[in-house]
Scaffold this motif. Structure first.
Motif, short mmCIF file in Angstrom:
data_model
loop_
_atom_site.label_atom_id
_atom_site.label_comp_id
_atom_site.label_asym_id
_atom_site.label_seq_id
_atom_site.Cartn_x
_atom_site.Cartn_y
_atom_site.Cartn_z
N ALA A 343 0.88 -1.17 0.00
CA ALA A 343 0.00 0.00 0.00
C ALA A 343 0.91 1.22 0.00
N ILE A 344 0.73 2.07 -0.98
CA ILE A 344 1.50 3.32 -1.00
C ILE A 344 0.55 4.40 -0.50
N VAL A 345 0.95 5.02 0.63
CA VAL A 345 0.01 5.91 1.32
C VAL A 345 0.52 7.34 1.38
N ASP A 346 -0.43 8.26 1.34
CA ASP A 346 -0.12 9.68 1.51
C ASP A 346 -0.62 10.08 2.89
N LEU A 347 0.32 10.25 3.80
CA LEU A 347 -0.05 10.53 5.20
C LEU A 347 -0.61 11.93 5.39
N SER A 348 -0.42 12.79 4.39
CA SER A 348 -0.92 14.16 4.57
C SER A 348 -2.22 14.43 3.82
N ARG A 349 -2.71 13.42 3.12
CA ARG A 349 -3.92 13.63 2.33
C ARG A 349 -5.16 13.63 3.23
N GLU A 350 -5.94 14.70 3.14
CA GLU A 350 -7.13 14.83 3.99
C GLU A 350 -8.39 14.65 3.17
N GLU A 351 -9.29 13.84 3.69
CA GLU A 351 -10.57 13.60 3.03
C GLU A 351 -11.64 13.41 4.08
N ARG A 352 -12.88 13.23 3.63
CA ARG A 352 -13.94 12.80 4.54
C ARG A 352 -14.43 11.45 4.07
N ILE A 353 -14.70 10.55 4.99
CA ILE A 353 -15.26 9.26 4.59
C ILE A 353 -16.65 9.52 4.04
N ASP A 354 -16.87 9.02 2.84
CA ASP A 354 -18.14 9.26 2.16
C ASP A 354 -18.75 7.92 1.78
N GLN A 355 -19.83 7.56 2.46
CA GLN A 355 -20.41 6.23 2.21
C GLN A 355 -20.92 6.08 0.78
N GLU A 356 -21.23 7.20 0.13
CA GLU A 356 -21.72 7.11 -1.26
C GLU A 356 -20.66 6.57 -2.22
N THR A 357 -19.40 6.72 -1.86
CA THR A 357 -18.35 6.30 -2.79
C THR A 357 -17.72 4.95 -2.41
N LEU A 358 -18.19 4.34 -1.34
CA LEU A 358 -17.62 3.04 -0.95
C LEU A 358 -17.92 1.99 -2.03
N HIS A 359 -16.99 1.04 -2.15
CA HIS A 359 -17.14 0.03 -3.19
C HIS A 359 -18.01 -1.15 -2.77
N SER A 360 -18.32 -1.25 -1.47
CA SER A 360 -19.34 -2.20 -1.01
C SER A 360 -20.68 -1.55 -1.34
N ASP A 370 -18.84 10.62 6.85
CA ASP A 370 -18.54 12.04 7.08
C ASP A 370 -17.41 12.28 8.09
N TRP A 371 -16.77 11.22 8.56
CA TRP A 371 -15.62 11.42 9.46
C TRP A 371 -14.44 12.01 8.69
N PRO A 372 -13.81 13.04 9.22
CA PRO A 372 -12.60 13.55 8.56
C PRO A 372 -11.44 12.60 8.81
N VAL A 373 -10.69 12.30 7.75
CA VAL A 373 -9.51 11.44 7.89
C VAL A 373 -8.30 12.14 7.30
N LYS A 374 -7.14 11.79 7.83
CA LYS A 374 -5.88 12.32 7.29
C LYS A 374 -4.94 11.13 7.13
N GLY A 375 -4.65 10.80 5.86
CA GLY A 375 -3.85 9.61 5.56
C GLY A 375 -4.67 8.66 4.70
N MET A 376 -4.29 8.53 3.43
CA MET A 376 -5.07 7.70 2.50
C MET A 376 -4.14 6.77 1.72
N PRO A 377 -4.57 5.53 1.49
CA PRO A 377 -3.85 4.71 0.51
C PRO A 377 -4.12 5.29 -0.89
N VAL A 378 -3.08 5.42 -1.69
CA VAL A 378 -3.22 6.01 -3.02
C VAL A 378 -3.03 4.96 -4.11
N HIS A 379 -2.10 4.04 -3.87
CA HIS A 379 -1.88 2.92 -4.81
C HIS A 379 -1.86 1.62 -4.01
N THR A 380 -2.43 0.56 -4.59
CA THR A 380 -2.36 -0.76 -3.97
C THR A 380 -1.81 -1.75 -4.99
#
Ligand code: NCD
Ligand code: ZN
Ligand code: ZN
Length: 440
Positions: A343-360, A370-380
């Motif tokens: 997992a290649i991750v960007d520890l400074s990337r900020e997003e909000r968890i959005d259930q509309e975009t989940l792949h499940s 809607d939880w704010p998160v900081k740190g996202m996997p960018v490549h797997t």
């Protein structure tokens, strides 16, 4: 075709030893395709699927049928659990030989309504699987205590979300863990405690570890990050087995994760449709919610918040599960090259968890919406191939996921006696060092 990973961290892909991908039988909730797509998008490169599908994974034929479905669809590598129940005790050796990653025993009632085995059946089951060295994962809740409490609460007219917590006091897990550890110790079997939710449950885990029982345990992000105060706003959406408990429990779980009493993070990814999740009568709501796609963003946020270090996160998300299931260093180690699960991750990337975009996509409602998160996997990358690139699912990698198997299947008794030196050698060889890399 050069990948720009400037400023990012390379981590071993996460291994989630507890997901419910629902196929066969409940494809209106999830499929192997949607579940493994969610994993790829979450930086998770290996998942272990639970047997409470329909039919449950109780025989070699059930296993073969599920394997065929998984192989056609999987974006990431996977293991398939076999069921350990009262009525399939005679099937356990055949299941072990057919290639299950381990067994799952439902000691208490949960989704799927699989009956819990008696202590007698469990002991024989542990004796039968011990020679294969396969680990049995436990839904450790004592059925009879919960059934009693449930009837009492129903009779008292309780239908609110907190009644779910009252029906499953922490002693149901304490009792089940202690009992299972005694039986496993007697039989020389390896066990794993699923979804540890309470401070009280840590004691029987610690005691069993001190006695030398081969016992591992997991907790899930929802037990670390939510507590009873959240029921007022989230209600049945956060109904899960075992229940999310008090703030003191969350604090104790964080400490246990750092000190190693809890070995790893898993998600108990348990998708249901929103219609099945929302209900004013708590008993009518299906238990659980998706988690495989949100684990890494939530936990990397905790790294940024200094709840755990990045090194500790790698230990609990990849190294520990790989070691517990005999997959390390094939899985769980930072390998760069053709076999890389990264997992290649960007520890400074900020997003909000959005259930509309989940792949499940059939089960998008999550209490983390809607939880704010900081740190996202960018490549797997799974075995060197992109499953996700620049936050995009790589659709051509569908069906490339492979079934993983334990390599070292030595029975515990043998490990402890005859092969003590060999075990020590293996332990030394896999000292955790250089488990992360940073791209400047
Ligand atoms: C799980 C499910 O839906 O399959 N639900 C849950 O609340 N955790 C079953 C389980 O893990 O107990
Ligand atoms: Zn469970
Ligand atoms: Zn589960």
């Amino acid at each position: 075709d050069v990948l720009d990973a400037k400023g990012m961290h390379l981590l071993p892909g996460a291994i989630d030893v507890h997901v419910h991908f629902r196929e066969p039988g409940y494809t209106h909730k999830e499929t192997w395709e949607s579940g493994t797509a969610a994993a790829a998008m979450g930086g998770v490169t290996t998942v272990f699927d639970m047997p409470n599908t329909h039919p449950p994974t109780a025989t070699p034929k059930d296993f073969a049928d599920k394997l065929a479905l998984a192989e056609q669809q999987a974006y990431v590598d996977f293991g398939i659990y076999g069921l350990m129940a009262e009525d399939n005790v005679d099937q356990l050796e055949a299941l072990a030989e057919s290639g299950v990653i381990g067994f799952k025993c439902f000691m208490g009632n949960t989704f799927g309504n699989l009956p819990s085995p008696s202590s007698g059946a469990m002991l024989e089951a542990f004796e039968r699987v011990a020679p294969y060295g396969l680990r049995t994962s436990l839904h450790a809740e004592t059925a009879s205590i919960m059934a009693w409490r449930y009837e009492r609460l129903r009779a008292a007219g309780r239908n609110d979300a907190l009644a779910h917590v009252a029906a499953r006091p922490d002693v149901v897990a304490v009792e089940a863990v202690a009992r299972a550890a005694i039986l496993a110790e007697w039989a020389g079997a390896r066990i794993h405690v699923l979804h540890v939710s309470s401070a009280a449950e840590l004691r029987p885990i610690r005691e069993a570890k001190q006695r030398g029982v081969d016992i591992t345990s997991e907790t899930c992000p929802h037990y670390l990050m939510m507590d009873t105060r959240d029921y007022a706003t989230l209600g049945s959406l956060m109904r899960v087995n075992p229940p999310i408990r008090e703030a003191e429990d969350s604090e104790a779980l964080w400490a246990a994760l750092r000190d190693g009493t809890i070995d790893m993070i898993a998600t108990d990814h348990a998708p249901h449709t929103p219609q099945e999740q929302y209900n004013d009568v708590i008993w009518e709501a299906d238990c659980g919610f998706p988690g495989v796609e949100t684990q890494m963003p939530l936990m990397l946020t905790a790294v940024n918040d200094e709840r755990i270090t990045l090194q500790e996160y790698v230990r609990v998300s990849a190294v520990a599960p790989a070691k517990a299931w005999g997959l390390y260093p094939r899985k769980g180690a930072l390998i760069v090259g053709a076999d890389a699960d990264i997992a290649i991750v960007d520890l400074s990337r900020e997003e909000r968890i959005d259930q509309e975009t989940l792949h499940s996509h059939r089960a998008r409602a999550t209490p983390f919406h809607d939880w704010p998160v900081k740190g996202m996997p960018v490549h797997t990358l799974v075995r060197g191939r992109f499953a996700m690139r620049d936050r995009q699912l790589q659709v051509q990698s569908k069906g490339t996921g492979l079934s993983v198997k334990r390599v070292q299947s030595m029975p515990v008794a043998q490990l402890h006696n005859t092969h003590k030196t060999l075990a020590a050698e293996i332990a030394k060889a896999s000292v955790e060092q250089g488990e992360t890399a940073h791209v400047d």
